[in-house]
Design a protein around this motif. Structure first.
Motif, short mmCIF file in Angstrom:
data_model
loop_
_atom_site.label_atom_id
_atom_site.label_comp_id
_atom_site.label_asym_id
_atom_site.label_seq_id
_atom_site.Cartn_x
_atom_site.Cartn_y
_atom_site.Cartn_z
N GLY A 3 0.78 -1.22 0.00
CA GLY A 3 0.00 0.00 0.00
C GLY A 3 0.82 1.27 0.00
N GLY A 4 2.11 1.18 -0.34
CA GLY A 4 2.94 2.36 -0.39
C GLY A 4 3.14 3.04 0.94
N ARG A 5 3.04 2.30 2.04
CA ARG A 5 3.26 2.90 3.35
C ARG A 5 4.76 3.16 3.56
NH1 ARG A 5 0.24 -0.98 7.46
NH2 ARG A 5 1.14 0.50 8.97
N ALA A 6 5.08 4.30 4.14
CA ALA A 6 6.48 4.72 4.29
C ALA A 6 6.89 4.65 5.76
CB ALA A 6 6.67 6.12 3.76
N GLY A 258 1.08 10.98 8.37
CA GLY A 258 0.30 12.16 7.98
C GLY A 258 1.15 13.40 7.97
N TRP A 259 0.78 14.35 7.13
CA TRP A 259 1.52 15.60 7.06
C TRP A 259 0.59 16.71 6.57
CZ3 TRP A 259 1.93 11.62 3.63
CH2 TRP A 259 1.56 11.89 2.31
N GLY A 260 0.96 17.92 6.89
CA GLY A 260 0.20 19.07 6.43
C GLY A 260 1.13 20.26 6.28
N ALA A 261 0.90 21.07 5.27
CA ALA A 261 1.70 22.27 5.05
C ALA A 261 0.79 23.39 4.59
CB ALA A 261 2.79 22.01 4.01
N ALA A 286 -2.46 17.36 8.89
CA ALA A 286 -1.61 16.22 9.21
C ALA A 286 -2.39 15.15 9.97
CB ALA A 286 -0.40 16.68 10.02
N LEU A 287 -3.16 15.57 10.97
CA LEU A 287 -3.94 14.61 11.76
C LEU A 287 -5.00 13.94 10.88
CD1 LEU A 287 -4.42 16.79 14.97
CD2 LEU A 287 -3.01 14.74 14.78
N GLY A 288 -5.64 14.70 10.01
CA GLY A 288 -6.67 14.14 9.15
C GLY A 288 -6.11 13.12 8.18
N ARG A 289 -4.97 13.43 7.57
CA ARG A 289 -4.35 12.48 6.63
C ARG A 289 -3.91 11.20 7.34
NH1 ARG A 289 -1.51 17.30 3.65
NH2 ARG A 289 -2.91 17.53 1.86
N ALA A 290 -3.53 11.34 8.61
CA ALA A 290 -3.09 10.18 9.38
C ALA A 290 -4.26 9.39 9.95
CB ALA A 290 -2.17 10.63 10.51
N GLY A 291 -5.47 9.95 9.89
CA GLY A 291 -6.62 9.30 10.50
C GLY A 291 -6.52 9.28 12.01
N SER A 401 4.34 23.69 8.89
CA SER A 401 4.28 22.26 8.59
C SER A 401 4.04 21.46 9.85
CB SER A 401 5.58 21.78 7.93
OG SER A 401 5.72 22.35 6.65
N ALA A 402 3.42 20.31 9.67
CA ALA A 402 3.19 19.37 10.78
C ALA A 402 3.30 17.96 10.23
CB ALA A 402 1.82 19.60 11.40
N LEU A 403 3.78 17.06 11.08
CA LEU A 403 4.01 15.67 10.68
C LEU A 403 3.50 14.76 11.79
CD1 LEU A 403 5.66 14.60 8.14
CD2 LEU A 403 7.46 14.07 9.79
N VAL A 404 2.76 13.72 11.42
CA VAL A 404 2.29 12.72 12.37
C VAL A 404 3.14 11.46 12.22
CG1 VAL A 404 0.38 11.23 13.08
CG2 VAL A 404 -0.06 13.60 12.44
N LEU A 405 3.72 11.02 13.33
CA LEU A 405 4.53 9.81 13.37
C LEU A 405 3.83 8.76 14.22
CD1 LEU A 405 7.94 11.51 14.15
CD2 LEU A 405 7.20 10.71 11.90
N ARG A 406 3.76 7.54 13.73
CA ARG A 406 3.27 6.40 14.52
C ARG A 406 4.48 5.55 14.87
NH1 ARG A 406 -2.22 5.35 14.63
NH2 ARG A 406 -3.52 6.46 13.12
#
Length: 415
Positions: A3-6, A258-261, A286-291, A401-406
């Motif tokens: 699924g192209g997860r990075a 997730g990320w947002g700019a 960022a939070l929305g893209r990360a769910g 910018s914001a980045l969500v890390l799991r």
């Protein structure tokens, strides 16, 4: 493909807190302040004479002399951070399939020390010449070019320029590159803004601290905050497609999920403080893209500029996103100084290392919270709850910018 997860499988740190992820982590846990007098040049005539330098850095350990004479210290730091990241990931120094590797780094001011030296030679020596490498060493894309050559990464390479936000933007771009089919991307950033010209440019902004005591000079969100201290260093990451990483048995630090700019559409001025609305929008994206729901966030790593009006604006943005349930906030920039895009990359490294060590480190400050900056600063280390981090950064002239890390489960635990 999965699924192209990075995911991040390698971390290379070269910072005032240490060379190597382990040394950096130990410094963060101990709260060791690594700012002090600038030694890369004589800063005695400047109002700001303190900064964060990478102590005892030997670039010859990471590149041969031919490469070093062609490049600036900023790129030397990139050579080191990349070598450390590849070794940490268990990957070879050179790509076996060159088109399966890409390089996407962030940059801002380019090769300051190299350019300063060459221009001084141009205007002060009888020959009125510069070296042949002046044409490439100062260039903001120099590190990307040098690393792609050195490691034979011939996939889609590029440089992101969004000042301090760039360290996060480079990782977002790396995820997009992975989703387009490139299994390995080198991402992150280093910086070296410590030269007479670079310091003069930063002083013109009016945002640097002029406090002479290293213990008091850079105090984000504190009642005594007076500006930031410049710093060099940063972090480089191996970002890998999940299936590729699993197939080779790689250790996984976590996923960029997730990320947002966003952009303020305004220049940084002597009176500006950034737009908290646009900054908050980047966090929500960022939070929305990360769910991820706001109450799932384990820790926030903020931009932490250390300029009172910017700190208040950042606190306002965080409260707008999280309302009355702001998660713990932890920052360590006052230990290192502000390394611009390298600093936001270093924040990502700290967050991933926190999950790897199953420990959220206590914030390095503030001691006395400034009015308008009332956030839930993490006062003591604790175990993660959800293993989700939100890392935030702002760049001068309006970048947000914001980045969500799991975070992956610590070694020995099932996912």
């Amino acid at each position: 493909m999965t699924g192209g997860r990075a995911v991040v499988t390698g971390i290379g740190v070269v910072a005032p807190t240490g060379v190597g992820a382990d040394e950096h982590w130990r410094s963060v846990l101990a709260g060791r302040r690594r700012t002090g007098p600038i030694t890369l040049f004589d800063a005695s005539g400047y109002p700001t004479r303190l900064g964060g330098e990478v102590a005892d850095f030997d670039p010859a350990r990471y590149a041969d002399n031919r490469a070093l004479v062609q490049t600036d210290r900023w790129t030397h730091l990139g050579f080191a951070a990349t070598a450390l990241a590849l070794d940490d990931a268990g990957l070879p120094d050179r790509a076996t399939d060159p088109y399966a590797w890409a390089v996407t780094l962030a940059s801002a001011s380019g090769g300051n020390l190299f350019g300063q030296r060459e221009l001084q030679r141009l205007w002060s020596s009888p020959t009125r010449t510069v070296g042949a490498y002046q044409s490439i060493a100062w260039f903001y894309a120099a590190s990307v070019g040098q690393l792609s050559i050195r490691h034979q990464a011939k996939g889609p390479c590029g440089v992101v320029v969004s000042e301090a936000a760039g360290g996060l933007d480079s990782l977002a771009h790396a995820v997009r590159t992975v989703r387009r089919g490139v299994p390995v991307v080198l991402a992150g950033a280093t910086e070296c803004p410590l030269s007479p010209y670079a310091l003069a440019c930063q002083l013109r902004s009016g945002l640097l601290s002029e406090v002479a005591d290293p213990e008091r000079a850079y105090r984000p969100f504190d009642a005594t905050a007076s500006g930031y201290l410049p710093a060099e260093g940063g972090a480089v990451f191996v970002v890998e497609e999940l299936g590729h990483a699993v197939a080779r048995g790689a250790r996984i630090y976590g996923e960029v999920s997730g990320w947002g700019a966003t952009h303020d559409a305004a220049h940084t001025t002597a009176d500006s403080a950034g737009d908290p609305h646009q900054y908050a929008r980047a966090m929500r994206l960022a939070l929305g893209r990360a769910g991820v729901e706001p109450d799932e966030v384990d820790v926030v790593v903020p931009d932490a500029l250390g300029v009172p009006r910017y700190d208040r604006a950042e606190a306002s943005a965080l409260r707008a996103v999280f309302a009355a349930r702001t998660p713990p906030v932890s920052t360590h920039k006052e230990l290192t100084g502000r390394a611009h895009q390298g600093g936001s990359a270093l924040d990502v490294a700290t967050a991933l290392l926190a999950f790897a060590h199953d420990t959220l480190p206590a914030s390095a400050g503030p001691d006395v919270v400034a009015e308008g900056c009332e956030l839930d600063f993490l006062r003591a280390e604790r175990r993660p709850r959800t293993r989700v981090a939100l890392v935030c950064a702002r760049g001068f002239d309006g970048f947000n910018s914001a980045l969500v890390l799991r975070g992956a489960p610590p070694a020995g635990e099932e996912s």
